[in-house]
Design an enzyme around this catalytic site. Sequence first.
Site, mmCIF file in Angstrom:
data_model
loop_
_atom_site.group_PDB
_atom_site.id
_atom_site.type_symbol
_atom_site.label_atom_id
_atom_site.label_comp_id
_atom_site.label_asym_id
_atom_site.label_seq_id
_atom_site.Cartn_x
_atom_site.Cartn_y
_atom_site.Cartn_z
ATOM 1 N N HIS A 1 -1.791 -1.151 -11.675
ATOM 2 C CA HIS A 1 -2.684 -0.689 -10.619
ATOM 3 C C HIS A 1 -3.940 -1.552 -10.621
ATOM 4 O O HIS A 1 -4.336 -2.083 -11.655
ATOM 5 C CB HIS A 1 -3.046 0.787 -10.824
ATOM 6 C CG HIS A 1 -3.739 1.404 -9.656
ATOM 7 N ND1 HIS A 1 -5.113 1.428 -9.543
ATOM 8 C CD2 HIS A 1 -3.253 2.009 -8.548
ATOM 9 C CE1 HIS A 1 -5.435 2.030 -8.407
ATOM 10 N NE2 HIS A 1 -4.333 2.394 -7.780
ATOM 11 N N ASP B 1 3.348 5.620 -7.517
ATOM 12 C CA ASP B 1 4.551 5.306 -6.747
ATOM 13 C C ASP B 1 5.822 5.322 -7.586
ATOM 14 O O ASP B 1 6.915 5.432 -7.038
ATOM 15 C CB ASP B 1 4.395 3.933 -6.077
ATOM 16 C CG ASP B 1 3.278 3.927 -5.054
ATOM 17 O OD1 ASP B 1 3.287 4.799 -4.179
ATOM 18 O OD2 ASP B 1 2.395 3.067 -5.142
ATOM 19 N N HIS C 1 0.862 -1.186 0.000
ATOM 20 C CA HIS C 1 0.000 0.000 0.000
ATOM 21 C C HIS C 1 0.899 1.236 0.000
ATOM 22 O O HIS C 1 1.596 1.496 -0.969
ATOM 23 C CB HIS C 1 -0.932 -0.056 1.208
ATOM 24 C CG HIS C 1 -2.079 0.905 1.148
ATOM 25 N ND1 HIS C 1 -2.376 1.680 0.053
ATOM 26 C CD2 HIS C 1 -3.039 1.227 2.093
ATOM 27 C CE1 HIS C 1 -3.437 2.410 0.302
ATOM 28 N NE2 HIS C 1 -3.859 2.172 1.533
#
Length: 482
Positions: free
Chosen positions: A360, A419, A309
């Site tokens: 994702h 990210d 996460h």
Amino acid sequence: MPYDLAITSASAAKINNAADDTLATNLLKRNVSSFRESVSFASLTEKVAANNVIHPSYYEQYEVKRGLRNSNGTGVLVGLTQIADVHGYLMNEERKVPTTGKLYYRGIDMTDLMRRCQEEERHGFEEVAYLILFGELPVVTALEDFQELLDTSRSLPRNFTENMILKAPSKDIMNKLQRSVLAFYSYDENPDDIGVANVLKQSIELIARFPTVISYGYQAKAHYFDGKSLYIHAPVSGIGTAENILHMIRKDNQYTKNEAEILDLCLVIHAEHGGGNNSAFANRVVSSSGTDTYSAISTAVGSLKGPKHGGANKQVKSMVDDIKQNCHNWHKREALKDYLIKILNREAYDGAGLIYGMGHAVYTITDPRAELLREKAHDLAREKNAEEMFNLYYHIETITKEILCEVKGPDFTICANVDLYSGFVYELLGIPEELYTPLFATARIAGWCAHRIEQIISDNKIMRPAYKSVSPITDYVTLNQR
């Protein structure tokens, strides 16, 4: 865990001086006991490992939706929300159809909102926090009042810094943040009141305090564990969240306008991501039990810490460091492609076969957060003379897409997620790695608080999903017959 059965020379000296054998006997018993505990614990660990395996076939047999995912990869519908919408695909007869990613805050396109703020040369996080909490865009006076309310709440309670942060420093700032959230309960005169007014008050205080907690938590870690000088800078009124963070984590308090703008962008794009992400869902599950705000929000912090996460940006940086060290011609496209293929084939890096920062659960063609961040990362890289490093990240993105299309077919879609570039941006800003995930939490606290309020107001039914037991029924055996 090894244990030494020998009595140390210091212990022996104590025994000789004591003139009796009691101390020697006790020391030997303690060491033998520790050894037995280690052996016993090893056997207990084996039992636990052996008796907690559920055969994968059971999940198919009982049609368990592992990870709360449907067979087509979509999430199981477990609730409703007005706070945010994550749009990454269309459904056509139970089949996912890739589409351009969109992120909406209360129905407003996050990208449009952020670009308007940039055009007007003002920060957006406070406006987004207001929108997420109250469900509407603030007028000028409302935004000013909200910013002033945050400013009056940024300082920590009396003696909190000394007693909760400096006296108990942590190597992990997320753990320090989680512990601090729980500790705020003790400084609240009415912590268990879950009426809307009280929860809103608690929420505003938490949004304001998170930057201060992570900044002080990092300074304590840097001082007590890394041997650096200790700097505790008080938050400043009138400069907003992003600038306060840079002010508090830097020893000279200095930062550029562009640095503050890109950190504000990071806060905006991380502020909320719908009710289905792990930390928001964890917060809603705990909130459904009727517990206090601090217990619910600390749960969300614990969830975000996980590498699957909020900790994913650190995984990206670790992978990039490995590429720079082991792919000697990483600045050349073909050499980088060969090394990325090795990573995907589990022949390099951590053996997981993953290119971190790519893919994702919802977004397919694009992640709007990554699109914004890539653009600003390039601007910052030019300012910091780090364009070669930016090109490495960009090539990881484009080459990974190319490789996977070659393997899975031209119709395969995968996008860079937020990210991939967030850790790089933080690195360019000189922000230490220990603060990457805490910064994520500092942004996401706005979304968490909004989800808690929505859960309390709209759905007061405690969440209680089903688990099918696959343990066989057995007879009890008396102790002397086992």
